[in-house]
Design an enzyme around this catalytic site. Structure first.
Site, PDB file in Angstrom:
ATOM      1  N   MET A  26       0.795  -1.206  -0.040  1.00 31.18           N
ATOM      2  CA  MET A  26      -0.029  -0.152   0.088  1.00 31.18           C
ATOM      3  C   MET A  26       0.953   1.292   0.020  1.00 31.18           C
ATOM      4  O   MET A  26       0.575   2.132   0.390  1.00 31.18           O
ATOM      5  CB  MET A  26      -0.807   0.270   1.140  1.00 31.18           C
ATOM      6  CG  MET A  26      -1.905  -1.160   1.371  1.00 31.18           C
ATOM      7  SD  MET A  26      -3.476  -0.934   2.130  1.00 31.18           S
ATOM      8  CE  MET A  26      -2.994  -0.462   3.732  1.00 31.18           C
ATOM      9  N   HIS A  33       9.226  -3.624   3.527  1.00 32.84           N
ATOM     10  CA  HIS A  33       8.952  -3.953   2.015  1.00 32.84           C
ATOM     11  C   HIS A  33      10.128  -4.300   1.055  1.00 32.84           C
ATOM     12  O   HIS A  33      10.057  -4.990   0.400  1.00 32.84           O
ATOM     13  CB  HIS A  33       8.124  -2.629   1.493  1.00 32.84           C
ATOM     14  CG  HIS A  33       7.030  -2.460   2.082  1.00 32.84           C
ATOM     15  ND1 HIS A  33       6.952  -1.032   2.716  1.00 32.84           N
ATOM     16  CD2 HIS A  33       5.750  -2.895   2.107  1.00 32.84           C
ATOM     17  CE1 HIS A  33       5.556  -0.865   3.268  1.00 32.84           C
ATOM     18  NE2 HIS A  33       4.827  -2.193   3.057  1.00 32.84           N
ATOM     19  N   ASP A 146       2.095  -9.165   9.277  1.00 37.00           N
ATOM     20  CA  ASP A 146       0.716  -9.488   8.979  1.00 37.00           C
ATOM     21  C   ASP A 146       0.326 -10.816   9.236  1.00 37.00           C
ATOM     22  O   ASP A 146      -0.222 -11.304   8.109  1.00 37.00           O
ATOM     23  CB  ASP A 146       0.084  -8.745   8.044  1.00 37.00           C
ATOM     24  CG  ASP A 146       0.230  -7.182   8.192  1.00 37.00           C
ATOM     25  OD1 ASP A 146      -0.381  -6.575   8.920  1.00 37.00           O
ATOM     26  OD2 ASP A 146       0.986  -6.603   7.208  1.00 37.00           O
ATOM     27  N   SER A 181       6.471  -0.421  10.011  1.00 34.17           N
ATOM     28  CA  SER A 181       4.989  -0.354   9.693  1.00 34.17           C
ATOM     29  C   SER A 181       4.758   0.888   9.315  1.00 34.17           C
ATOM     30  O   SER A 181       5.421   2.031   9.831  1.00 34.17           O
ATOM     31  CB  SER A 181       4.043  -0.647  10.735  1.00 34.17           C
ATOM     32  OG  SER A 181       2.783  -0.097  10.368  1.00 34.17           O
ATOM     33  N   SER A 182       3.941   1.184   8.066  1.00 32.45           N
ATOM     34  CA  SER A 182       3.862   2.579   7.589  1.00 32.45           C
ATOM     35  C   SER A 182       3.157   3.277   8.825  1.00 32.45           C
ATOM     36  O   SER A 182       3.146   4.376   8.579  1.00 32.45           O
ATOM     37  CB  SER A 182       3.105   2.437   6.173  1.00 32.45           C
ATOM     38  OG  SER A 182       3.565   1.837   5.384  1.00 32.45           O
ATOM     39  N   ARG A 183       2.350   2.683   9.573  1.00 37.37           N
ATOM     40  CA  ARG A 183       1.351   3.512  10.349  1.00 37.37           C
ATOM     41  C   ARG A 183       2.372   3.973  11.710  1.00 37.37           C
ATOM     42  O   ARG A 183       1.920   4.751  12.571  1.00 37.37           O
ATOM     43  CB  ARG A 183       0.285   2.587  10.961  1.00 37.37           C
ATOM     44  CG  ARG A 183      -0.782   2.313  10.008  1.00 37.37           C
ATOM     45  CD  ARG A 183      -1.894   1.614  10.457  1.00 37.37           C
ATOM     46  NE  ARG A 183      -3.084   1.614   9.653  1.00 37.37           N
ATOM     47  CZ  ARG A 183      -3.552   0.520   8.936  1.00 37.37           C
ATOM     48  NH1 ARG A 183      -2.791  -0.570   8.886  1.00 37.37           N
ATOM     49  NH2 ARG A 183      -4.520   0.530   8.089  1.00 37.37           N
TER      50      ARG A 183
HETATM   51  O1  PAF Z   1      -0.293  -5.860   3.517  1.00 33.14           O
HETATM   52  C1  PAF Z   1      -0.606  -4.841   2.989  1.00 33.14           C
HETATM   53  O2  PAF Z   1       0.227  -3.878   2.435  1.00 33.14           O
HETATM   54  C2  PAF Z   1      -1.936  -4.960   2.223  1.00 33.14           C
HETATM   55  O3  PAF Z   1      -2.857  -5.451   3.003  1.00 33.14           O
HETATM   56  C3  PAF Z   1      -2.045  -5.679   0.810  1.00 33.14           C
HETATM   57  C4  PAF Z   1      -1.445  -7.046   0.860  1.00 33.14           C
HETATM   58  C5  PAF Z   1      -1.095  -4.734  -0.271  1.00 33.14           C
HETATM   59  C6  PAF Z   1      -3.311  -5.644   0.285  1.00 33.14           C
HETATM   60  O4  PAF Z   1      -3.845  -4.147   0.033  1.00 33.14           O
END
Ligand code: PAF
Length: 286
Positions: A26, A33, A146, A181-183
């Site tokens: 996202m 990432h 996640d 986490s981006s958050r």
């Molecule tokens: O983990 C995430 O960033 C999102 O849930 C994903 C897998 C890109 C789906 O929108």
């Protein structure tokens, strides 16, 4: 690196590649990432990343509108990481007028993140299925952070016979243990100082497990006690569950997934740790 916003153009560009590794995101990328991108690149050479803040996985009172976005920076990072294709569609491209098909995974909605966030996993499964259909990757890479999402995606891929292998890679942490986490950018300085208590709680339970504790409730209580030392932290759930079914465990005779969700002010954080061996047929690479 080609940056593509439409499904037709992406399919055309993708056709020039053979086996492809894919990292769905996202955006607002961090080292977690990029570690997935690196794994994909090492396994395949050719790598695709999607950047799409998926509205269907956010509840009506969640942070879809304010979710952090920085496309320019993301593209710079992906270029530097050697990515070949970036798929960055607008919402209307994936959910055009009249869109009406959703994947339901009822078992996921009853526990942990699913119980706390109604419809979240339906939104995740739906968008991941669409992305896998568009990108046609050989392997797709997800972060262990996640944990329930990885269980849901694996179930969806298995149930719908999608020809992609799901790879789960370890959580990447800040130096003080906070899971990336981006958050995390939402945290105030005081909340940021308190946030590593999530990992400390998990580590305390892991240490008790290593010392021979096999009672699920004793491990949950250990985590709760550590969290209670940080007054800014309000626990939402603390779980010691089967890593494959996510059912809460009374006794730990195989492995377990320790997981928790807390609130720090309005910010919601999750983290997890896997204990012991896990059936590799079910989960692959926990
Ligand atoms: O983990 C995430 O960033 C999102 O849930 C994903 C897998 C890109 C789906 O929108």
């Amino acid at each position: 690196m080609q940056v593509i916003a439409t499904i037709d153009a992406f399919r055309q560009a993708r056709a020039a590649f053979g086996p492809l590794g894919f990292v769905p995101t996202m955006g607002y990328l961090h080292a977690g990432h990029l570690s997935l991108v690196e794994r994909a690149r090492q396994a395949h050479g050719a790598t695709a990343v999607s950047i799409f803040v998926n509205p269907t996985q956010f509840g009506p009172h969640e942070d879809f509108a304010r979710y952090p976005r920085d496309m320019e920076r993301d593209l710079r990072l992906l270029e530097g990481a050697g990515v070949d294709l970036v798929f960055a569609p607008a919402v209307g491209e994936l959910y055009p007028e009249g869109f009406g098909t959703y994947i339901l995974i009822p078992s996921a909605d009853q526990v942990l993140e699913g119980a706390a966030r109604p419809d979240h996993f339906s939104g995740v499964a739906t968008v991941v299925c669409k992305l896998l259909n568009i990108v046609q990757p050989t392997r797709a890479y997800f972060g262990q952070k996640d944990a329930q999402q990885t269980v849901v995606v694996r179930q969806m891929v298995r149930d719908l016979n999608l020809p992609t292998t799901i790879v789960v890679a370890p959580t990447v942490r800040e130096a003080d243990g906070l899971a990336m986490s981006s958050r995390n950018t939402y945290l105030t300085p005081a909340q940021r100082t308190a946030a590593p208590v999530l990992y400390r709680g998990l580590l305390a339970a892991q240490a008790r497990y290593a010392a021979g504790e096999r009672d699920g409730e004793a491990l949950r209580q250990t985590i709760r006690e550590v969290l209670a030392r940080e007054p800014l932290v309000r626990p939402e759930y603390v779980s010691v569950a089967d890593p494959l079914t996510l059912r809460e465990l009374v006794d730990l005779d195989h492995g377990a997934l320790l997981s928790l969700a807390v609130r720090l002010g309005t910010v919601r954080l999750i983290d997890n740790l896997v204990l012991g061996p896990v059936d590799p047929k079910g989960s692959g690479n926990f």
